[in-house]
Design a protein around this motif. Structure first.
Motif, PDB file in Angstrom:
ATOM      1  N   SER A 186       0.916  -1.242   0.029  1.00  0.00           N
ATOM      2  CA  SER A 186      -0.214  -0.142   0.205  1.00  0.00           C
ATOM      3  C   SER A 186       1.074   1.276  -0.067  1.00  0.00           C
ATOM      4  CB  SER A 186      -0.971  -0.028   1.388  1.00  0.00           C
ATOM      5  OG  SER A 186      -1.704  -1.003   1.200  1.00  0.00           O
ATOM      6  N   LEU A 187       2.038   1.136   0.849  1.00  0.00           N
ATOM      7  CA  LEU A 187       2.814   2.382   0.721  1.00  0.00           C
ATOM      8  C   LEU A 187       3.581   2.479  -0.676  1.00  0.00           C
ATOM      9  CD1 LEU A 187       4.451   1.674   4.278  1.00  0.00           C
ATOM     10  CD2 LEU A 187       2.921   3.618   3.732  1.00  0.00           C
ATOM     11  N   VAL A 188       3.991   1.419  -1.153  1.00  0.00           N
ATOM     12  CA  VAL A 188       4.444   1.551  -2.568  1.00  0.00           C
ATOM     13  C   VAL A 188       3.404   2.272  -3.560  1.00  0.00           C
ATOM     14  CG1 VAL A 188       5.359   0.453  -4.550  1.00  0.00           C
ATOM     15  CG2 VAL A 188       6.079  -0.112  -2.290  1.00  0.00           C
ATOM     16  N   ALA A 189       2.123   1.839  -3.283  1.00  0.00           N
ATOM     17  CA  ALA A 189       1.335   2.172  -4.407  1.00  0.00           C
ATOM     18  C   ALA A 189       0.952   3.685  -4.275  1.00  0.00           C
ATOM     19  CB  ALA A 189      -0.263   1.581  -3.785  1.00  0.00           C
ATOM     20  N   MET A 190       1.182   4.196  -3.056  1.00  0.00           N
ATOM     21  CA  MET A 190       0.901   5.638  -2.754  1.00  0.00           C
ATOM     22  C   MET A 190       1.929   6.627  -3.600  1.00  0.00           C
ATOM     23  SD  MET A 190       0.139   6.075   1.248  1.00  0.00           S
ATOM     24  CE  MET A 190       0.197   7.781   1.177  1.00  0.00           C
ATOM     25  N   THR A 191       3.078   5.850  -3.975  1.00  0.00           N
ATOM     26  CA  THR A 191       4.149   6.684  -4.743  1.00  0.00           C
ATOM     27  C   THR A 191       4.223   6.675  -6.205  1.00  0.00           C
ATOM     28  OG1 THR A 191       5.594   4.557  -4.875  1.00  0.00           O
ATOM     29  CG2 THR A 191       5.844   6.045  -2.776  1.00  0.00           C
ATOM     30  N   LYS A 192       3.244   5.671  -6.800  1.00  0.00           N
ATOM     31  CA  LYS A 192       2.961   5.353  -8.233  1.00  0.00           C
ATOM     32  C   LYS A 192       2.149   6.455  -8.921  1.00  0.00           C
ATOM     33  CE  LYS A 192       5.803   1.726  -8.147  1.00  0.00           C
ATOM     34  NZ  LYS A 192       7.227   1.993  -8.571  1.00  0.00           N
ATOM     35  N   ASP A 193       2.734   7.157  -9.951  1.00  0.00           N
ATOM     36  CA  ASP A 193       1.813   7.918 -10.619  1.00  0.00           C
ATOM     37  C   ASP A 193       1.011   7.251 -11.617  1.00  0.00           C
ATOM     38  OD1 ASP A 193       0.670  10.627 -10.991  1.00  0.00           O
ATOM     39  OD2 ASP A 193       2.300  10.736 -12.906  1.00  0.00           O
ATOM     40  N   ASN A 194       1.647   6.205 -12.251  1.00  0.00           N
ATOM     41  CA  ASN A 194       1.051   5.613 -13.352  1.00  0.00           C
ATOM     42  C   ASN A 194      -0.090   4.670 -12.517  1.00  0.00           C
ATOM     43  OD1 ASN A 194       0.790   2.435 -14.831  1.00  0.00           O
ATOM     44  ND2 ASN A 194       1.407   3.962 -16.473  1.00  0.00           N
ATOM     45  N   LEU A 195      -1.367   4.929 -13.133  1.00  0.00           N
ATOM     46  CA  LEU A 195      -2.618   4.422 -12.508  1.00  0.00           C
ATOM     47  C   LEU A 195      -2.438   2.743 -12.429  1.00  0.00           C
ATOM     48  CD1 LEU A 195      -5.285   4.749 -11.432  1.00  0.00           C
ATOM     49  CD2 LEU A 195      -6.264   4.858 -13.650  1.00  0.00           C
ATOM     50  N   LYS A 196      -2.000   2.129 -13.268  1.00  0.00           N
ATOM     51  CA  LYS A 196      -2.105   0.621 -13.580  1.00  0.00           C
ATOM     52  C   LYS A 196      -1.045   0.131 -12.577  1.00  0.00           C
ATOM     53  CE  LYS A 196      -2.448  -1.907 -17.170  1.00  0.00           C
ATOM     54  NZ  LYS A 196      -2.479  -2.412 -18.538  1.00  0.00           N
ATOM     55  N   ALA A 197       0.215   0.936 -12.308  1.00  0.00           N
ATOM     56  CA  ALA A 197       0.932   0.601 -11.381  1.00  0.00           C
ATOM     57  C   ALA A 197       0.267   0.667  -9.965  1.00  0.00           C
ATOM     58  CB  ALA A 197       2.271   1.422 -11.582  1.00  0.00           C
ATOM     59  N   ARG A 198      -0.152   1.825  -9.862  1.00  0.00           N
ATOM     60  CA  ARG A 198      -0.820   1.935  -8.453  1.00  0.00           C
ATOM     61  C   ARG A 198      -1.874   0.997  -8.185  1.00  0.00           C
ATOM     62  NH1 ARG A 198      -2.877   7.604  -6.325  1.00  0.00           N
ATOM     63  NH2 ARG A 198      -0.859   8.196  -7.143  1.00  0.00           N
ATOM     64  N   LEU A 199      -2.593   0.356  -8.974  1.00  0.00           N
ATOM     65  CA  LEU A 199      -3.656  -0.599  -8.949  1.00  0.00           C
ATOM     66  C   LEU A 199      -3.066  -1.836  -8.793  1.00  0.00           C
ATOM     67  CD1 LEU A 199      -6.536   0.439 -11.323  1.00  0.00           C
ATOM     68  CD2 LEU A 199      -6.406   0.916  -9.004  1.00  0.00           C
ATOM     69  N   ALA A 200      -1.751  -1.991  -9.547  1.00  0.00           N
ATOM     70  CA  ALA A 200      -1.019  -3.241  -9.311  1.00  0.00           C
ATOM     71  C   ALA A 200      -0.508  -3.571  -7.796  1.00  0.00           C
ATOM     72  CB  ALA A 200      -0.021  -3.549 -10.002  1.00  0.00           C
TER      73      ALA A 200
ATOM     74  N   SER B 123      -4.470  -0.307   6.759  1.00  0.00           N
ATOM     75  CA  SER B 123      -4.742  -0.771   5.435  1.00  0.00           C
ATOM     76  C   SER B 123      -5.834   0.089   4.761  1.00  0.00           C
ATOM     77  CB  SER B 123      -4.767  -2.117   4.955  1.00  0.00           C
ATOM     78  OG  SER B 123      -4.906  -2.243   3.848  1.00  0.00           O
ATOM     79  N   SER B 124      -6.955   0.158   5.261  1.00  0.00           N
ATOM     80  CA  SER B 124      -8.029   0.891   4.876  1.00  0.00           C
ATOM     81  C   SER B 124      -7.569   2.395   4.696  1.00  0.00           C
ATOM     82  CB  SER B 124      -9.332   0.740   5.885  1.00  0.00           C
ATOM     83  OG  SER B 124      -9.842  -0.743   5.377  1.00  0.00           O
ATOM     84  N   LEU B 125      -7.025   2.833   5.832  1.00  0.00           N
ATOM     85  CA  LEU B 125      -6.655   4.267   5.638  1.00  0.00           C
ATOM     86  C   LEU B 125      -5.698   4.488   4.308  1.00  0.00           C
ATOM     87  CD1 LEU B 125      -6.022   5.063   9.391  1.00  0.00           C
ATOM     88  CD2 LEU B 125      -7.979   5.862   7.932  1.00  0.00           C
ATOM     89  N   LEU B 126      -4.793   3.725   4.220  1.00  0.00           N
ATOM     90  CA  LEU B 126      -3.882   3.678   3.213  1.00  0.00           C
ATOM     91  C   LEU B 126      -4.593   3.674   1.665  1.00  0.00           C
ATOM     92  CD1 LEU B 126      -0.873   1.705   4.198  1.00  0.00           C
ATOM     93  CD2 LEU B 126      -0.941   4.180   4.107  1.00  0.00           C
ATOM     94  N   ASN B 127      -5.813   2.702   1.850  1.00  0.00           N
ATOM     95  CA  ASN B 127      -6.450   2.678   0.543  1.00  0.00           C
ATOM     96  C   ASN B 127      -7.315   3.924   0.259  1.00  0.00           C
ATOM     97  OD1 ASN B 127      -7.777  -0.679   1.406  1.00  0.00           O
ATOM     98  ND2 ASN B 127      -5.783  -0.193   0.664  1.00  0.00           N
ATOM     99  N   ILE B 128      -7.691   4.729   1.478  1.00  0.00           N
ATOM    100  CA  ILE B 128      -8.263   6.066   1.270  1.00  0.00           C
ATOM    101  C   ILE B 128      -7.269   7.129   0.638  1.00  0.00           C
ATOM    102  CG2 ILE B 128      -9.215   7.979   2.344  1.00  0.00           C
ATOM    103  CD1 ILE B 128     -10.488   6.065   4.312  1.00  0.00           C
ATOM    104  N   ALA B 129      -5.869   6.713   0.910  1.00  0.00           N
ATOM    105  CA  ALA B 129      -5.043   7.876   0.979  1.00  0.00           C
ATOM    106  C   ALA B 129      -4.454   7.567  -0.802  1.00  0.00           C
ATOM    107  CB  ALA B 129      -3.806   7.674   1.634  1.00  0.00           C
ATOM    108  N   TYR B 130      -4.433   6.426  -1.253  1.00  0.00           N
ATOM    109  CA  TYR B 130      -3.960   6.183  -2.839  1.00  0.00           C
ATOM    110  C   TYR B 130      -5.031   6.081  -3.789  1.00  0.00           C
ATOM    111  CZ  TYR B 130      -4.282   1.318  -2.182  1.00  0.00           C
ATOM    112  OH  TYR B 130      -4.538  -0.338  -1.988  1.00  0.00           O
TER     113      TYR B 130
END
Length: 505
Positions: free
Chosen positions: A300-314, A427-434
């Motif tokens: 989840s923390l890595v997802a927050m750093t991704k600007d590419n949408l598919k990478a964030r979803l991955a 994790s839910s809070l991180l989901n909200i963040a990204y």
């Protein structure tokens, strides 16, 4: 004789497995000559497959376990298929979402002018056949054979574009998935066969009484790491690499088949090879719980750093898959139900988000989150679907993702592991963040400078607000997956009732 009215469940098992393959043949024969016929065959095959799978539900829900044995590979080692509740759930999700993904793919592949569309539909059908074979596997041998076939049948989909980046991603895909399965998964299967004298799945497990807790702990680690399709860290790298594939393939990887085959296999091995009681006493089980929890948070923390949408979803998917692994490793009834429910809940939510990413690409050719500011003004339906899919991933009503997280939290409390309740909440809070900033900025921020002409163009007062939306086929698929997530919130009982016989004894 399998094909007879007296053996309808067995007939339906066979049909579930062969209809996608017949469809694949029809797709090749239609080929480029008539894309309409090719896609009609795809939709017909998907619908017929789901009908065959759905026909098994009533009997399985009432305790039946129909079985088909195709043949004996070695003495007492068969390729066999048995439909039990966990496999029934997975097969229903995979076969239904094949229909939806096929509808979506028609709009996407045409709208994005993708090449090699016949090859795409062919391998997609073969992958679904392998997925259903995994769902219905009656023993570890059958599971392993079709696990490998699924890897090989999805490789051409990952490398579909033929670019150097796609080929590199394909090498990572094959290297990680086949390397771990051969080094760890196959070794664990052979060790289990030597110790237990059988590879058949048996409720309550086959290992207890044949191996000590030390050996079983090692076997558990081999199985979990050997099933790298579950993307548990550190064997997760293949999944973000595979995002180079077309969006319908991403949907296949993340929601319909590949990753779900991984976590399904871990759940099935947990309950049918180890048994929850034996599993709860293993030393490696506890640190695998913590590894799953760490994967949930780190991804989840890595997802927050991704600007590419598919990478964030991955990376979001990597995190969400470890919810299911955590549910299995909690080794109690509530955790198992929560993990199994999350197969369905996450599938509908995540496929919605990937469908949205593809819709945005088809319409605006944008892939970066930073480029999507203001896009909700021109693609309101797409971004509303993204918002609702995000709510399900977060675990908020009225979306189905709430219930699987609820049962996982109850399972953590039952295991006296308050720390995992905290992990789920974090994790839910991180989901909200990204996730939520994407629809928020889409609706309430000014368009990005490079958002494309559709984001800036002033429309006449009489123009439709939906004129820049993606093709109708894509919108239909989005409507179905969003409706599915809402339906799972209001009607979770059929899933719970289906799974209870596995754990409530």
């Amino acid at each position: 004789m399998i094909f007879s009215p007296q053996n309808l469940p067995e007939t339906l098992i066979v049909l579930s497995l062969i209809v996608p393959l017949i469809g694949a043949l029809g797709i090749v024969l239609a080929g480029r000559a008539n894309p309409n016929i090719r896609e009609a065959i795809t939709l017909l095959s998907a619908t017929a497959t789901f009908a065959a799978v759905a026909g098994l539900y009533g009997g399985v829900a009432h305790g039946q376990t129909p079985t088909v044995v195709l043949g004996e590979m070695l003495p007492h080692l068969n390729i066999a298929f048995t439909v039990e509740p966990l496999g029934m759930l997975f097969a229903l999700v995979a076969s239904f979402l094949w229909i939806v993904t096929s509808i979506y793919a028609i709009g996407y592949m045409r709208g994005h002018h993708e090449k090699h569309q016949t090859r795409f539909y062919f391998y997609f059908a073969v992958a679904i056949a392998a997925t259903l074979a995994i769902a219905f596997s009656g023993n570890l041998l059958t599971l392993f054979v079709f696990y490998e076939i699924l890897t090989l049948s999805t490789f051409p989909l990952v490398t579909h574009s033929g670019t150097q980046e796609a080929k590199r991603a394909g090498r990572v895909y094959l290297g990680v998935l086949m390397g771990t399965s051969m080094a760890f998964f196959l070794f664990a299967i052979l060790w289990t066969w030597n110790a237990a004298g059988t590879l058949d799945f048996k409720l309550g497990g086959i290992l207890e009484g044949h191996v000590g807790q030390g050996v079983a702990s090692v076997l558990l680690v081999l199985f979990v790491f050997g099933i790298a399709k579950a993307a548990l860290m550190p064997f997760h790298r293949w999944l973000p690499s595979a995002m180079v594939a077309p969006t319908p393939v991403s949907a296949l990887l993340h929601a319909v088949a590949v990753v779900k085959a991984g976590v399904f296999s871990i759940l099935k091995i947990s309950i049918y090879v180890f048994g929850l009681d034996f599993l709860s006493r293993l030393a490696s089980n506890e640190w695998l719980q913590y590894l799953a929890a760490a994967t949930i948070l780190l991804a989840s923390l890595v997802a927050m750093t991704k600007d590419n949408l598919k990478a964030r979803l991955a990376y979001s998917t990597i995190s969400q898959l470890s919810y299911i692994i955590l549910g299995a490793m909690l080794a109690n009834s509530l955790g198992f139900i929560g993990g199994a429910m999350h197969i369905a809940m996450h599938a509908f939510a995540k496929i919605t988000l990937f469908f949205c990413a593809g819709a945005i690409l088809v319409r605006t050719h944008k892939t970066e989150v930073s480029q999507m500011r203001g896009i909700g003004k021109t693609m309101p339906l797409t971004m509303l679907a993204f918002l609702l899919g995000s709510l399900s991933i977060i675990g908020l009503p009225p979306m189905g993702g709430l219930w699987s997280k609820w049962y996982l939290a109850l399972g953590a409390l039952e295991a006296h592991q308050l720390v995992f309740v905290v992990v789920l909440m974090a994790s839910s809070l991180l989901n909200i963040a990204y996730l939520l900033p994407i629809p928020f900025h889409a609706f309430f921020s000014a368009p990005a400078e490079d958002a494309g002409p559709s984001a800036h163009e002033d429309a006449p007062p009489t123009a439709s607000p939906f004129r820049y939306e993606a093709p109708v086929a894509i919108l239909i698929a989005l409507a179905i997956t969003v409706a599915g997530s809402v339906a799972l919130f209001f009607y979770p009982d059929p899933i719970i009732d289906l799974l209870k016989p596995l754990v409530m004894r």
